[in-house]
Design an enzyme around this catalytic site. Structure first.
Site, PDB file in Angstrom:
ATOM      1  N   CYS A 111      42.835  62.358  77.177  1.00  0.00           N
ATOM      2  CA  CYS A 111      42.539  63.457  76.247  1.00  0.00           C
ATOM      3  C   CYS A 111      41.341  63.102  75.369  1.00  0.00           C
ATOM      4  O   CYS A 111      40.449  63.922  75.142  1.00  0.00           O
ATOM      5  CB  CYS A 111      43.762  63.786  75.402  1.00  0.00           C
ATOM      6  SG  CYS A 111      44.396  62.402  74.397  1.00  0.00           S
ATOM      7  N   PRO A 145      56.433  60.196  75.840  1.00  0.00           N
ATOM      8  CA  PRO A 145      56.723  58.850  76.356  1.00  0.00           C
ATOM      9  C   PRO A 145      55.618  58.304  77.254  1.00  0.00           C
ATOM     10  O   PRO A 145      55.311  57.126  77.217  1.00  0.00           O
ATOM     11  CB  PRO A 145      58.024  59.058  77.145  1.00  0.00           C
ATOM     12  CG  PRO A 145      58.657  60.256  76.534  1.00  0.00           C
ATOM     13  CD  PRO A 145      57.518  61.144  76.137  1.00  0.00           C
ATOM     14  N   ARG A 148      52.699  57.115  75.080  1.00  0.00           N
ATOM     15  CA  ARG A 148      53.044  55.899  74.349  1.00  0.00           C
ATOM     16  C   ARG A 148      53.108  54.689  75.279  1.00  0.00           C
ATOM     17  O   ARG A 148      52.790  53.570  74.870  1.00  0.00           O
ATOM     18  CB  ARG A 148      54.377  56.092  73.621  1.00  0.00           C
ATOM     19  CG  ARG A 148      54.291  57.148  72.529  1.00  0.00           C
ATOM     20  CD  ARG A 148      55.661  57.512  71.969  1.00  0.00           C
ATOM     21  NE  ARG A 148      55.553  58.608  71.016  1.00  0.00           N
ATOM     22  CZ  ARG A 148      55.302  58.471  69.726  1.00  0.00           C
ATOM     23  NH1 ARG A 148      55.102  57.254  69.237  1.00  0.00           N
ATOM     24  NH2 ARG A 148      55.217  59.517  68.935  1.00  0.00           N
TER      25      ARG A 148
END
Length: 294
Positions: A111, A145, A148
């Site tokens: 991103c 998740p 991360r």
């Protein structure tokens, strides 16, 4: 899925795949009449629609993508990778969107990469970029998740993208997960050290690039005017581990607001990824159709 259904005249939804039968995404897909499975890639392969699918979007994790890509490519599918696995070539639609349309697997970088590499590339179009550094700040609520678990891959993949696609001789990337309440909109900062172009030339190239990105990510915008600082022989800028530079330091401050088709508007990080993936997949599909027609 929702972007394809609402906005694409090129693609048609085939199936939506997850691993949690109770997930909101799978339930939403079913309500919209899209075929679903909660058994992952293995469940997808067993579905009747599998032979008709031409492009597979993978938005899981870098580790899982390796298997998903191998299965899909073996079955003759094209793969658009929204994880930082970086198996295939990096693709930023406004920079090199037409360069890898025949590849079996294309990588959407990250991103932060989708938001910032166009700016580095804009400077590279008019100047020599000795160094490019980006800081991507996103709401912790928009980091799932997969994000991360992939922090290391994010920084490595984005840094390489700054160099291989953005054109910087050296790149560095940092991601910040901000727990602020209410959740913050995605913010990105881009720093470049360059030579060979004036401030006016650099700013004009950046402004033109911002408009190109806005064509498929309407919430992409500059937060303030482009900032410049000159460094000469008497006051060179020094980057530890890189060296000293003379020239222009350019600072660009961006904000990315999501379209809120499904995810919250503050999740611009996720919106710019899905928008870039959709743009790329549409080009791949049109390329395949043209080749078949020929």
């Amino acid at each position: 899925m929702i972007k394809i259904i609402r906005t694409s005249d090129v693609l048609e939804m085939g199936a939506f795949v997850g691993i949690d039968p109770e997930s909101d995404g799978l339930k939403r897909a079913a309500r919209l009449g899209v075929a679903t499975t909660h058994e992952g890639i293995d469940g997808l392969v067993r579905m009747a629609i599998w032979p008709e699918i031409g492009i597979v979007f993978d938005a899981t994790s870098a580790g899982a993508h390796k298997h998903h890509s191998a299965v899909s490519i073996a079955a003759g599918k094209k793969v658009v990778d929204l994880t930082p696995a970086a198996i295939g070539p990096y693709v930023i639609p406004v920079v090199n969107g037409d360069a890898h349309l025949d590849a079996d697997n294309v990588n959407m970088v990250t991103c932060g990469g989708q938001a910032t590499i166009p700016i580095v590339a804009a400077v590279s179009q008019v100047a020599r970029v000795h160094y490019g550094e980006i800081v991507a700040s996103i709401s912790s609520k928009s980091a799932g998740p997969g994000t991360r678990a992939n922090i290391d891959e994010f920084t490595e993949t984005t840094s390489k993208g700054i160099e291989t696609v953005g054109g910087a001789e050296r790149g560095k990337a940092i991601i910040i997960l901000n727990p602020a309440e209410p959740p913050m909109i995605m913010r990105d900062t881009v720093f470049t050290l360059s030579s060979g172009a004036t401030e006016a030339q650099i700013e004009a190239s950046i402004l033109a690039m911002v408009e190109k990105v806005r064509a498929y990510v309407p919430g992409y915008r500059l937060k303030q005017q482009v900032q410049f600082e000159r460094f000469g022989a008497n006051n060179p800028v020094v980057i530890p581990g890189v060296g000293s530079f003379e020239g222009i330091k350019t600072s660009v401050f961006l904000e990315v607001e999501g379209a809120a088709h499904y995810l919250p508007a503050y999740a611009g990080n996720l919106d710019i990824m899905t928008s870039a993936a959709l743009k790329t997949a549409e080009k791949m599909a049109l390329r395949t159709a043209t080749k078949k027609a020929a």
